[in-house]
Design a protein around this motif. Structure first.
Motif, PDB file in Angstrom:
ATOM      1  N   ASP A  55       0.843  -1.201   0.000  1.00  0.00           N
ATOM      2  CA  ASP A  55       0.000   0.000   0.000  1.00  0.00           C
ATOM      3  C   ASP A  55       0.881   1.256   0.000  1.00  0.00           C
ATOM      4  OD1 ASP A  55      -2.269  -1.535  -0.059  1.00  0.00           O
ATOM      5  OD2 ASP A  55      -2.899  -1.073   1.985  1.00  0.00           O
ATOM      6  N   VAL A  56       1.957   1.229   0.782  1.00  0.00           N
ATOM      7  CA  VAL A  56       2.879   2.372   0.796  1.00  0.00           C
ATOM      8  C   VAL A  56       3.555   2.507  -0.570  1.00  0.00           C
ATOM      9  CG1 VAL A  56       5.013   3.301   1.795  1.00  0.00           C
ATOM     10  CG2 VAL A  56       3.262   2.316   3.287  1.00  0.00           C
ATOM     11  N   LEU A  57       4.007   1.397  -1.138  1.00  0.00           N
ATOM     12  CA  LEU A  57       4.639   1.468  -2.453  1.00  0.00           C
ATOM     13  C   LEU A  57       3.675   2.020  -3.503  1.00  0.00           C
ATOM     14  CD1 LEU A  57       6.709  -1.847  -2.580  1.00  0.00           C
ATOM     15  CD2 LEU A  57       7.526   0.470  -2.104  1.00  0.00           C
ATOM     16  N   GLY A  58       2.411   1.660  -3.400  1.00  0.00           N
ATOM     17  CA  GLY A  58       1.411   2.210  -4.312  1.00  0.00           C
ATOM     18  C   GLY A  58       1.313   3.721  -4.199  1.00  0.00           C
ATOM     19  N   GLU A  59       1.359   4.217  -2.978  1.00  0.00           N
ATOM     20  CA  GLU A  59       1.306   5.667  -2.772  1.00  0.00           C
ATOM     21  C   GLU A  59       2.588   6.330  -3.264  1.00  0.00           C
ATOM     22  OE1 GLU A  59      -0.420   9.250  -1.873  1.00  0.00           O
ATOM     23  OE2 GLU A  59      -1.347   7.270  -2.012  1.00  0.00           O
ATOM     24  N   VAL A  60       3.726   5.700  -3.027  1.00  0.00           N
ATOM     25  CA  VAL A  60       4.999   6.237  -3.522  1.00  0.00           C
ATOM     26  C   VAL A  60       4.948   6.348  -5.044  1.00  0.00           C
ATOM     27  CG1 VAL A  60       7.471   5.723  -3.836  1.00  0.00           C
ATOM     28  CG2 VAL A  60       6.397   5.420  -1.590  1.00  0.00           C
ATOM     29  N   GLU A  61       4.462   5.306  -5.687  1.00  0.00           N
ATOM     30  CA  GLU A  61       4.373   5.307  -7.145  1.00  0.00           C
ATOM     31  C   GLU A  61       3.385   6.378  -7.621  1.00  0.00           C
ATOM     32  OE1 GLU A  61       3.782   2.111 -10.769  1.00  0.00           O
ATOM     33  OE2 GLU A  61       3.231   1.517  -8.731  1.00  0.00           O
ATOM     34  N   ARG A  62       2.271   6.506  -6.952  1.00  0.00           N
ATOM     35  CA  ARG A  62       1.260   7.499  -7.321  1.00  0.00           C
ATOM     36  C   ARG A  62       1.812   8.915  -7.220  1.00  0.00           C
ATOM     37  NH1 ARG A  62      -2.513  10.769  -5.693  1.00  0.00           N
ATOM     38  NH2 ARG A  62      -2.194  10.620  -3.466  1.00  0.00           N
ATOM     39  N   GLN A  63       2.619   9.154  -6.183  1.00  0.00           N
ATOM     40  CA  GLN A  63       3.199  10.484  -5.996  1.00  0.00           C
ATOM     41  C   GLN A  63       4.194  10.800  -7.110  1.00  0.00           C
ATOM     42  OE1 GLN A  63       2.298  12.673  -3.635  1.00  0.00           O
ATOM     43  NE2 GLN A  63       0.830  11.226  -2.777  1.00  0.00           N
ATOM     44  N   GLY A  64       4.905   9.760  -7.594  1.00  0.00           N
ATOM     45  CA  GLY A  64       5.755   9.908  -8.756  1.00  0.00           C
ATOM     46  C   GLY A  64       7.036  10.693  -8.600  1.00  0.00           C
ATOM     47  N   ARG A  65       7.502  10.933  -7.428  1.00  0.00           N
ATOM     48  CA  ARG A  65       8.704  11.750  -7.276  1.00  0.00           C
ATOM     49  C   ARG A  65       9.891  11.025  -6.636  1.00  0.00           C
ATOM     50  NH1 ARG A  65       7.649  17.520  -8.249  1.00  0.00           N
ATOM     51  NH2 ARG A  65       5.654  17.361  -9.290  1.00  0.00           N
ATOM     52  N   ALA A  66       9.676   9.848  -6.106  1.00  0.00           N
ATOM     53  CA  ALA A  66      10.758   9.140  -5.411  1.00  0.00           C
ATOM     54  C   ALA A  66      11.673   8.422  -6.401  1.00  0.00           C
ATOM     55  CB  ALA A  66      10.185   8.131  -4.419  1.00  0.00           C
ATOM     56  N   ARG A  67      12.932   8.344  -6.038  1.00  0.00           N
ATOM     57  CA  ARG A  67      13.909   7.572  -6.801  1.00  0.00           C
ATOM     58  C   ARG A  67      14.250   6.274  -6.069  1.00  0.00           C
ATOM     59  NH1 ARG A  67      15.675  12.422  -6.119  1.00  0.00           N
ATOM     60  NH2 ARG A  67      17.442  11.781  -4.881  1.00  0.00           N
ATOM     61  N   THR A  68      14.145   6.309  -4.721  1.00  0.00           N
ATOM     62  CA  THR A  68      14.525   5.159  -3.906  1.00  0.00           C
ATOM     63  C   THR A  68      13.531   4.982  -2.758  1.00  0.00           C
ATOM     64  OG1 THR A  68      16.860   5.586  -4.363  1.00  0.00           O
ATOM     65  CG2 THR A  68      16.382   4.150  -2.502  1.00  0.00           C
ATOM     66  N   VAL A  69      13.232   3.725  -2.468  1.00  0.00           N
ATOM     67  CA  VAL A  69      12.422   3.365  -1.310  1.00  0.00           C
ATOM     68  C   VAL A  69      13.241   2.370  -0.492  1.00  0.00           C
ATOM     69  CG1 VAL A  69      10.315   2.229  -0.521  1.00  0.00           C
ATOM     70  CG2 VAL A  69      10.254   3.641  -2.575  1.00  0.00           C
ATOM     71  N   SER A  70      13.290   2.586   0.824  1.00  0.00           N
ATOM     72  CA  SER A  70      14.001   1.680   1.730  1.00  0.00           C
ATOM     73  C   SER A  70      12.993   0.974   2.627  1.00  0.00           C
ATOM     74  CB  SER A  70      14.989   2.460   2.598  1.00  0.00           C
ATOM     75  OG  SER A  70      15.933   3.111   1.780  1.00  0.00           O
ATOM     76  N   VAL A  71      13.199  -0.329   2.814  1.00  0.00           N
ATOM     77  CA  VAL A  71      12.308  -1.145   3.635  1.00  0.00           C
ATOM     78  C   VAL A  71      13.139  -1.828   4.715  1.00  0.00           C
ATOM     79  CG1 VAL A  71      10.703  -3.108   3.645  1.00  0.00           C
ATOM     80  CG2 VAL A  71      10.808  -1.595   1.648  1.00  0.00           C
ATOM     81  N   ALA A  72      12.668  -1.742   5.955  1.00  0.00           N
ATOM     82  CA  ALA A  72      13.321  -2.450   7.064  1.00  0.00           C
ATOM     83  C   ALA A  72      12.233  -3.062   7.937  1.00  0.00           C
ATOM     84  CB  ALA A  72      14.178  -1.503   7.890  1.00  0.00           C
ATOM     85  N   LEU A  73      12.378  -4.341   8.223  1.00  0.00           N
ATOM     86  CA  LEU A  73      11.448  -5.059   9.087  1.00  0.00           C
ATOM     87  C   LEU A  73      12.276  -5.776  10.152  1.00  0.00           C
ATOM     88  CD1 LEU A  73       8.582  -6.099   9.716  1.00  0.00           C
ATOM     89  CD2 LEU A  73       9.012  -7.959   8.106  1.00  0.00           C
ATOM     90  N   THR A  74      12.058  -5.397  11.398  1.00  0.00           N
ATOM     91  CA  THR A  74      12.825  -5.999  12.488  1.00  0.00           C
ATOM     92  C   THR A  74      11.883  -6.552  13.549  1.00  0.00           C
ATOM     93  OG1 THR A  74      13.015  -3.866  13.609  1.00  0.00           O
ATOM     94  CG2 THR A  74      14.827  -4.485  12.148  1.00  0.00           C
ATOM     95  N   VAL A  75      12.367  -7.563  14.232  1.00  0.00           N
ATOM     96  CA  VAL A  75      11.648  -8.147  15.360  1.00  0.00           C
ATOM     97  C   VAL A  75      12.601  -8.158  16.541  1.00  0.00           C
ATOM     98  CG1 VAL A  75      10.513 -10.208  16.266  1.00  0.00           C
ATOM     99  CG2 VAL A  75      10.210  -9.583  13.863  1.00  0.00           C
ATOM    100  N   SER A  76      12.124  -7.627  17.665  1.00  0.00           N
ATOM    101  CA  SER A  76      12.933  -7.583  18.881  1.00  0.00           C
ATOM    102  C   SER A  76      12.078  -8.074  20.043  1.00  0.00           C
ATOM    103  CB  SER A  76      13.409  -6.158  19.151  1.00  0.00           C
ATOM    104  OG  SER A  76      12.296  -5.340  19.475  1.00  0.00           O
ATOM    105  N   ALA A  77      12.628  -7.987  21.241  1.00  0.00           N
ATOM    106  CA  ALA A  77      11.877  -8.394  22.426  1.00  0.00           C
ATOM    107  C   ALA A  77      10.602  -7.579  22.587  1.00  0.00           C
ATOM    108  CB  ALA A  77      12.751  -8.248  23.669  1.00  0.00           C
ATOM    109  N   GLY A  78      10.609  -6.355  22.081  1.00  0.00           N
ATOM    110  CA  GLY A  78       9.434  -5.486  22.184  1.00  0.00           C
ATOM    111  C   GLY A  78       8.373  -5.744  21.134  1.00  0.00           C
ATOM    112  N   GLY A  79       8.741  -6.399  20.043  1.00  0.00           N
ATOM    113  CA  GLY A  79       7.781  -6.673  18.989  1.00  0.00           C
ATOM    114  C   GLY A  79       8.340  -6.426  17.610  1.00  0.00           C
TER     115      GLY A  79
END
Length: 136
Positions: A55-79
């Protein structure tokens, strides 16, 4: 895989890696994956996380101005914490919040939440969080 997809993490699940590479190629926007958990996530959590990402990538594409998107998914003791950032024009939070309203409700139902921070001229960052209990 194409030249616009870069995985810094070696633990990107193959299905997600393929989907991100396809999106990157189609949109012409580089995707960098900085972190992925090594352990598998419950199916419901995976579905919600993938939904937020695309959904975020769809919005990034719709906005049409980004050159790069970074994704980070982490799991820790907190969640779990998901961060998707772009280097676009810095859209207001409202634009993303409308598009992500359903995902926000899913995250809240699981005890989590979603925040959007856009800085004009510098990009937008969407962060989603789930408590450790939601990962059980």
């Amino acid at each position: 895989m194409n030249d616009t997809f870069a995985s810094v993490s070696h633990a990107v699940p193959p299905v997600l890696e393929d989907q991100l590479a396809e999106w990157s190629l189609r949109a012409g926007i580089t995707v960098e994956v900085w972190a992925m958990p090594e352990q598998p996530l419950p199916a419901l959590v995976t579905d919600v996380v993938h939904g937020v990402i695309f959904d975020v990538l769809g919005e990034v594409e719709r906005q049409g101005r980004a050159r790069t998107v970074s994704v980070a998914l982490t799991v820790s003791a907190g969640g779990l914490r998901l961060t998707v950032s772009d280097d676009g024009r810095g859209t207001s939070a409202e634009a993303y919040e409308v598009r992500l309203k359903g995902r926000q409700a899913e995250l809240q139902a699981m005890g989590g939440g979603l925040t959007v921070n856009g800085v004009r001229g510098e990009g937008t960052t969407v962060s989603a969080a789930l408590p450790r209990l939601a990962l059980a």
